[in-house]
Design an enzyme around this catalytic site. Structure first.
Site, mmCIF file in Angstrom:
data_model
loop_
_atom_site.group_PDB
_atom_site.id
_atom_site.type_symbol
_atom_site.label_atom_id
_atom_site.label_comp_id
_atom_site.label_asym_id
_atom_site.label_seq_id
_atom_site.Cartn_x
_atom_site.Cartn_y
_atom_site.Cartn_z
ATOM 1 N N LYS A 192 0.803 -1.165 0.077
ATOM 2 C CA LYS A 192 0.078 0.002 -0.124
ATOM 3 C C LYS A 192 0.979 1.247 -0.069
ATOM 4 O O LYS A 192 0.579 2.108 -0.648
ATOM 5 C CB LYS A 192 -0.876 -0.059 1.402
ATOM 6 C CG LYS A 192 -2.131 -1.081 0.861
ATOM 7 C CD LYS A 192 -2.839 -1.450 2.205
ATOM 8 C CE LYS A 192 -3.803 -2.616 2.029
ATOM 9 N NZ LYS A 192 -4.357 -3.010 3.297
ATOM 10 N N GLN A 201 -4.719 -1.747 9.482
ATOM 11 C CA GLN A 201 -4.422 -3.082 8.957
ATOM 12 C C GLN A 201 -5.024 -3.991 9.856
ATOM 13 O O GLN A 201 -4.612 -4.095 11.061
ATOM 14 C CB GLN A 201 -2.989 -3.168 8.544
ATOM 15 C CG GLN A 201 -2.788 -4.641 7.669
ATOM 16 C CD GLN A 201 -3.281 -4.802 6.482
ATOM 17 O OE1 GLN A 201 -3.263 -3.768 5.689
ATOM 18 N NE2 GLN A 201 -3.947 -5.655 6.044
ATOM 19 N N ASP A 203 -11.179 2.616 3.853
ATOM 20 C CA ASP A 203 -11.468 1.125 3.672
ATOM 21 C C ASP A 203 -12.813 1.076 3.591
ATOM 22 O O ASP A 203 -13.253 -0.268 3.272
ATOM 23 C CB ASP A 203 -10.899 0.584 5.040
ATOM 24 C CG ASP A 203 -9.742 -0.126 4.607
ATOM 25 O OD1 ASP A 203 -9.433 -0.212 3.526
ATOM 26 O OD2 ASP A 203 -8.911 -0.559 5.856
#
Ligand code: NDP
Length: 288
Positions: A53, A97, A120
């Site tokens: 990422k 994460q 997200d």
């Protein structure tokens, strides 16, 4: 007939190239999209995802703010960090994460992220808007799956789509997106009897379970489009999806590979959401 490969890597590269141009333009106006990435603990897969990422941020021109915390971090410390990032004007998107190490409440952390920075798309605001067909951040993996279908002109309208897996981050939002595109959608899960029968009815078969080869070739309808979202590591250390790729590609018309399908698309859509968040923060019109 062997299926046409849906090249997620290529579609993702095209999306990122478009974003880079857009970001260059935003920077010229003084808008610098920024993504904060929070990694807790030492999980090797999570470390790899975070590194990918950050690489994508560099490639597109997004500023990435990296926060690496030990697995011993407390829930309160993590909440304090999220609050700081929520209030930091340089940060437009926040990514924590998952999975978080044992003892930490991921749900509370996800809910703490400001809806304006939830790139997200895992929080209640984003998921609620998805249900309501209102603009909002769409979680990156399902969004990426839809973009792959779009790139290959696979229109879900009027088709029977089967989504295997009902997680909040993949299966459920993907089913909603397919419904939004006028597919007739079936969601299958671990309690679905006769999964083979269900899968064989799928014009579009999307699988997000996390079990290698759980979808065998004889579960794929002739001419179907197969989107394999699963990520599994074989005992030999090879990365594979949930679909028995060699067998399924003989029956499908289109199929995504693993690696090179859903994975790169997820990252591209994270970059996309971060750019939208930066534009939103600047009061610009966005497409989310
Ligand atoms: P979850 O574990 O949260 O969900 C798995 C789903 O699969 C559940 O709904 C479960 O059903 C269902 N399931 C389990 N066993 C069966 C079975 N035998 N038959 C039918 N359904 C079954 O996983 P995620 O949704 O988070 O992830 C799924 C996969 O996608 C994983 O491999 C993950 O690594 C991968 N992934 C890939 C991403 C990418 O970027 N490419 C991003 C996110 C995930 P039930 O609800 O009944 O338990």
């Amino acid at each position: 007939m062997a299926a046409e490969l849906i090249d997620g890597k290529k579609v993702a590269a095209d999306i990122k190239a478009g974003l880079k141009t857009e970001i260059d333009g935003l920077k010229a106006q003084g808008i610098n999209p920024g993504l904060a990435v929070v990694l807790v603990g030492e999980d090797p897969a999570s470390k790899k995802y975070v590194a990918n990422k950050q690489k994508a941020c560099e490639a597109t021109g997004i500023t990435s703010f990296s926060h690496k915390l030990p697995a011993t971090v407390s829930q309160q410390e993590l909440i304090t960090l999220v609050d700081e990032l929520n209030n930091d004007p340089r940060v437009h998107g926040i990514l924590v994460q998952l999975p978080l190490p044992e003892g930490l409440d991921a749900k509370e952390i996800m809910n703490r992220i400001s809806p304006q920075k939830d790139v997200d798309g895992f929080g209640p605001d984003a998921l609620g808007k998805l249900m309501l067909d209102e603009p909002g951040f769409i979680s990156c993996t399902p969004h990426g799956a839809m973009k792959m279908l779009e790139a290959y002109n696979i229109d879900p309208k009027g088709k029977h789509a089967v989504v295997v897996g009902r997680s909040v981050i993949v299966g459920k939002p993907l089913a909603m997106l397919l419904l939004r595109k006028h597919a007739t959608v079936t969601i299958a899960h671990s309690r679905t009897p006769d999964l083979k029968d269900v899968c064989l009815k799928a014009d579009i078969l999307c699988v997000a379970v996390g079990k290698a080869k759980m979808i065998t070739g004889d579960m794929v309808k002739e001419g179907a489009a197969v989107v394999d979202i699963g990520i599994n590591v074989t005992p030999e250390g090879k990365l594979v999806g949930d679909v028995d790729f060699p067998a399924a590609k003989e029956r499908a018309a289109y199929i995504t590979p693993v690696p090179g399908g859903a994975g790169p698309m997820t990252i591209a859509m994270l970059m996309y959401n971060t750019v939208q968040a930066a534009k939103m923060a600047a009061g610009m019109k966005v497409e989310v």
